[in-house]
Design a protein around this motif. Structure first.
Motif, short mmCIF file in Angstrom:
data_model
loop_
_atom_site.label_atom_id
_atom_site.label_comp_id
_atom_site.label_asym_id
_atom_site.label_seq_id
_atom_site.Cartn_x
_atom_site.Cartn_y
_atom_site.Cartn_z
N PRO A 716 0.75 -1.24 0.06
CA PRO A 716 -0.09 -0.06 -0.14
C PRO A 716 0.84 1.23 -0.07
CG PRO A 716 0.16 -0.87 2.39
CD PRO A 716 0.95 -1.74 1.34
N SER A 717 2.14 1.14 0.02
CA SER A 717 2.97 2.36 0.22
C SER A 717 3.49 2.90 -1.22
CB SER A 717 4.14 2.04 0.92
OG SER A 717 4.94 1.10 0.24
N ASN A 718 3.19 2.30 -2.31
CA ASN A 718 3.43 2.85 -3.59
C ASN A 718 2.23 2.76 -4.50
OD1 ASN A 718 4.38 0.60 -5.49
ND2 ASN A 718 5.17 0.15 -3.54
N PRO A 719 2.21 3.54 -5.52
CA PRO A 719 1.09 3.66 -6.52
C PRO A 719 0.79 2.23 -7.31
CG PRO A 719 2.38 5.18 -7.29
CD PRO A 719 2.93 4.73 -5.85
N LEU A 720 2.30 1.80 -7.59
CA LEU A 720 2.09 0.28 -8.38
C LEU A 720 1.95 -0.81 -7.50
CD1 LEU A 720 5.10 0.91 -10.85
CD2 LEU A 720 2.82 1.48 -11.02
#
Length: 973
Positions: A716-720
């Motif tokens: 959940p920590s990056n858009p990908l």
């Protein structure tokens, strides 16, 4: 929805044809007008004082332009700073580019020669004559704790850092434990050996006052800052350019002494200077890694639930602290709990200087070591608990409902590790099924075709996506294609392919319309590089943001061209389209009309966006590795029959690239576990400095290595939603193979607690197993709480009279030499009455903390006893001291016929009696065990990291009759 769904697709690597056809462009391929060559003169002495360096003969050779020593430029030399994980105190042990007054390892730069060609430079280097007065060499980190030989006398210690970390109530966790299992482990010194050795070309433009350095790798922007500071230049006066790089694996690309020396010389002689490292240089000068000792204990309840973990970590950081040395001890400790739910931890951590090549990061730094320590201890604990090692792991894995999971703050000046997501139980179950564990485990430990079969497994958790962020620049060019410039560096990871996939996917354009450029400081104003398995996370997220910004700009450009409102348009399939009916209105080629031609990727463009992604939130993967081995008991040859890796990465950009990373990392780890080892003699000379001695795996050594990637828990920590994939394959190799070999040889009571599992080391284990006919091995451990201050307890432990009065059956205890004693103990074990005379030595004394006791005893016809005891004391509550001990040894003769179990029972009773007597000598109330002493037959003679034992522990050495004493003694330290 994008029409170019490129993320998750197997796309052949764009770079591959260039590399396999010999068209790669490496730093040694570079030729500059007027270029000259440098050769580094390195110390052949591990430790000594420099009295002088005679350079006259070298300087007199025709074609030699300069010979420079540390004394010549002492006022210019600065310490090479730390870049990451700077642990407290390490800033006092940094290295300068040239030694000035003292050398501290074989291979340390002491001078550098510049000549018209490389051969002349090497000839001149051989004529440089250093005058060095040798000093005693220190090659053992455990011995370094005693500070008897100091590498940095001005610091007064060899400990570059010393700290304590932990969380929860550790005393309560161990006090309520049903079982405490403790063992000492060791991981040997080894490192990466990239296919291409390091190299640099530096060129100084005096008119522009500008320095260009080719050969940058890994972190060019950070290295630019360091170099600019060392040369007294502004950052904008230095450019670092990346060529193709033949491997890094964490060891290549950080700032080394040569990264200053070569540019300095280019400015000094006024000509471009090239330096290319040879293989022997590489093996002695490139960062070493891994070497660490760990004394680790786990506390369990009756059901096998982990209650607490505590231990001591001693990392060997070599002669100096380099840019990333702190990662070994810092992350090695942080990942000791791994993927398990443990309520309390406590760790004492030290990183110690020795006369060896400085250490730094190597693929999976700290993770490989900590996983070996923990996963071996879990297998040992399973045997002690009578549990299946699979079941023991399963009940302790962190459940998915606790994600994100706070794993505690175990690195100084860093916040807690927050495991972002994970389906650990599902991955574990998948791994067992895919490996057919249940069926195959039925033959583990059996002899088939003359070889013992063994199965082993290990779980791990890995942090990836190291911050603080990354930058990207995206430019539309006149040919209708995009230039994507990244701050990430590439050493073969496949950025030109995977990042093109990300941009094609996020911008909804054909992948053929994307060109990827990376690493050089001329491409961007800022960047961070490639480390900590971060490129997919950080560069991928920056590319995602660049695509978003470019979509907006392309729609705005289209609206201007069409004379329409932006909200009436959309971007789809590489075109500006009507938002209502999807009609294509402008293609990329049409949007690119009017854009000026460009000279190269560094040139700014008319249609361009700058993007960045900043985050300090790491991503965490979970994986399982399983092995089946066959061990030949005659030759000690280990064959890896099958090796299987599975890791949950959340989302995969290119499965083919990830699979290659996994297999390559696993083979690298298997080599490190079974083959690679840097060996030093007592004088600090590197004995394995060529590929004839430093063994690397070949393509036929491990024919069956399988890798599988799962996509269960996105980050959940990056858009990908991606997680890093570069290091997971190596992390559990040492643990899984050690567990498999131990399982194969369980019938011979062989337990691997030290790496490498080389033929030589394993042959020693097997020989010990054969010698068991001459004696039976025993092992006892426990904790006691003494009602006296630490100073009082330590003084009493060093008082022969107190010990004599405390040891049950002790008739005499005499000091025959410093820290050497003779003791006579009389006692009875079952039907055997013995009077044993023992010689005891107290070694590795760390004042008021710990020591190791080595004892040999003889009782004539009754038998013999020999062994070692490790003891540690520490402060507990007010005016009380906690003592924990572990004793191990062999008994023979009638004592062995009685059996170690009976001996250990007597020992346990005598231990209790000793502490009652000892407490009485201290003059306070009775001592109490923090939990019942634990005893069990040892699976193998353990390596004994420094557990300085108290002298009286020596007494304990009388294993047997004295065995009882031995344990007793162990307690005493």
């Amino acid at each position: 929805m994008n029409s170019n769904e490129m993320i998750g697709q197997t796309v052949s690597r764009r770079e591959a044809p260039r590399f396999v056809s010999g068209r790669g462009h490496y730093v040694d391929d570079l030729r500059r007008p007027g270029m000259v060559h440098a050769r580094v003169v390195r110390s052949s002495v591990a430790h000594g004082v420099i009295r002088g360096i005679d350079t006259a003969a070298a300087a007199a050779l025709p074609g030699v332009l300069a010979v420079v020593t540390g004394a010549d430029i002492a006022d210019l030399l600065k310490d090479i700073p730390q870049r990451t994980c700077p642990l407290p105190g390490m800033e006092h042990f940094l290295q300068r580019p040239l030694a000035v007054d003292r050398v501290r390892y074989v291979g340390e730069p002491i001078a550098v020669v510049v000549a018209e060609d490389a051969y002349l430079a090497e000839d001149a280097a051989e004529r440089v004559l250093p005058d060095i007065d040798p000093l005693p060499a220190l090659i053992d980190a455990q011995a370094g704790l005693r500070d008897e030989v100091l590498l940095h006398p001005e610091q007064g210690t060899n400990s570059a850092t010393s700290y304590q970390v932990g969380f929860g109530d550790i005393e309560q966790a161990f006090a309520q434990a049903h079982l405490v299992v403790r063992e000492c482990f060791y991981v040997h010194r080894h490192s990466a050996a990239p296919l291409e050795c390091r190299g640099l070309v530096a060129e100084w433009d005096a008119a522009q006052e500008h320095m260009v350095v080719w050969g940058a790798a890994k972190v060019p922007f950070a290295n630019r800052r360091i170099l600019a500071d060392m040369l007294g230049l502004g950052i904008d006066q230095v450019d670092m350019l990346e060529c193709d790089v033949g491997g890094s694996f964490g060891v290549r690309g950080d700032f080394y002494p040569e990264d200053f020396l070569v540019p300095y010389l280019a400015r000094r002689v006024g000509r471009p200077v090239k330096w290319i490292e040879d293989r022997r240089e590489s093996l002695m000068a490139l960062n070493h890694s891994r070497e660490a000792h760990c004394d680790l204990a786990l506390a369990f309840d009756r059901d096998g639930i982990m209650l607490g973990m505590r231990g001591t970590m001693v990392a060997d950081n070599g002669a100096y602290v380099r840019t990333n040395t702190g990662v070994m001890a810092g992350k090695g400790t942080q990942f000791l709990p791994g993927p398990y739910r443990i309520a309390a931890t406590s760790f004492d951590v030290r990183s110690v200087c020795t006369n060896k090549t400085p250490s730094g990061t190597y693929r999976g730094p700290g993770r490989y070591e900590s996983t070996f320590f923990r996963e071996r201890l879990i297998d040992i604990a399973a045997a002690r608990l009578g549990m299946d090692p699979v079941a023991l792991r399963s009940i302790n894995l962190i459940p998915a409902e606790l994600m994100p999971y706070d794993a505690g703050a175990l690195v100084p000046n860093m916040g807690p590790a927050i495991y972002d997501s994970g389906q650990y139980a599902r991955v574990f179950e998948h791994a067992l099924a895919a490996f057919d564990w249940v069926r195959r485990s039925q033959r583990s430990g059996k002899l088939l075709d003359g070889r013992y079969i063994g199965l082993g497994l290990a779980c791990f958790v890995e942090s990836t996506g190291g911050g603080p962020g990354e930058h990207a620049r995206l430019t539309l060019r006149s040919d209708g294609c995009f230039d994507l410039a990244l701050g990430a560096s590439s050493a073969g990871q496949g950025h030109e392919t995977s990042m093109a996939q990300v941009l094609a996917h996020c911008l909804d354009v054909p992948m053929q319309a994307v060109r990827v450029h990376h690493g050089s400081t001329t491409l961007l104003d800022a960047g961070f590089g490639a480390y900590h398995s971060r490129s997919a996370v950080m560069s991928g997220a920056a590319t995602h943001e660049a695509a978003r910004l470019m979509r907006e700009q392309l729609i705005a450009r289209g609206a201007q061209r069409l004379g329409r409102a932006q909200d009436s348009l959309q971007w789809r399939n590489g075109c500006v389209v009507d938002a209502q009916d999807g009609t294509a209105l402008l293609t990329l080629a049409e949007l690119a009309q009017g854009i000026a031609d460009h000279a190269g990727p560094t040139e700014r463009g008319e249609v361009e966006v700058d993007a960045k992604f900043m985050s300090d939130r790491l991503t965490y993967t979970f994986g399982v590795q399983l092995a089946e081995v066959a061990v030949d008991p005659i030759t000690a040859q280990v064959d890896v029959l099958d090796y299987y890796c599975v890791e949950d990465l959340g989302r995969v950009i290119n499965p083919e690239i990830v699979h290659g990373q996994t297999i390559g990392a696993a083979v690298q780890g298997l080599g490190g576990t079974l083959l690679d080892e840097f060996v030093y003699d007592d004088g600090g000379q590197l004995l394995t400095g060529t590929f004839a001695d430093y063994l690397l795996p070949t393509s036929t050594d491990f024919p069956v290595v399988r890798g599988e990637t799962l996509e269960l828990a996105r980050s959940p920590s990056n858009p990908l939603g991606v997680k890093g994939a570069g290091e997971g394959g190596i992390i559990a190799t040492g643990a899984a193979i050690a567990n498999a070999v131990s399982s194969a040889l369980s019938g011979a009571a062989v337990s691997v607690t030290a790496l490498p599992i080389s033929m030589k080391n394993l042959a020693a284990h097997l020989q010990q197993a054969r010698n068991r006919e001459k004696g039976e091995e025993m092992k006892v451990q426990g904790d006691y709480l003494l009602n006296a201050s630490r100073d009082r307890v330590w003084a009493a432990l060093l008082d022969p009279e107190v010990l004599k009065a405390s040891i049950p059956g002790c008739q005499s205890l005499v000091e025959t030499a410093p820290h050497t004693y003779e003791m006579v103990v009389k006692s009875r074990i079952g039907p055997v009455a013995v009077r044993m005379t023992s010689t005891m030595q107290v070694l590795d004394i760390v004042d008021r903390t710990s020591y190791r006791l080595v004892v040999q005893g003889n009782a004539g016809p009754a038998g013999f006893a020999k062994g070692e005891v490790r003891v540690r004391i520490g402060d507990a509550q007010a005016d009380s001291t906690r003592l924990d001990y572990e004793a191990s040894g062999d008994i023979g003769g009638k004592l062995a016929q009685v059996g170690a179990r009976l001996v250990e029972g007597v020992v346990a009773k005598m231990t209790a009696q000793f502490f009652q007597n000892f407490q009485a000598q201290l003059g306070v109330s009775v001592a109490a065990p923090t939990h019942a002493p634990v005893s069990a037959p040892a699976r193998q003679p353990s390596i004994w990291p420094t557990w300085p034992m108290v002298p009286w522990l020596i007494a304990a050495a009388s294993l047997g009759a004295a065995a009882t004493s031995l344990l007793t003694c162990a307690l005493r330290g």
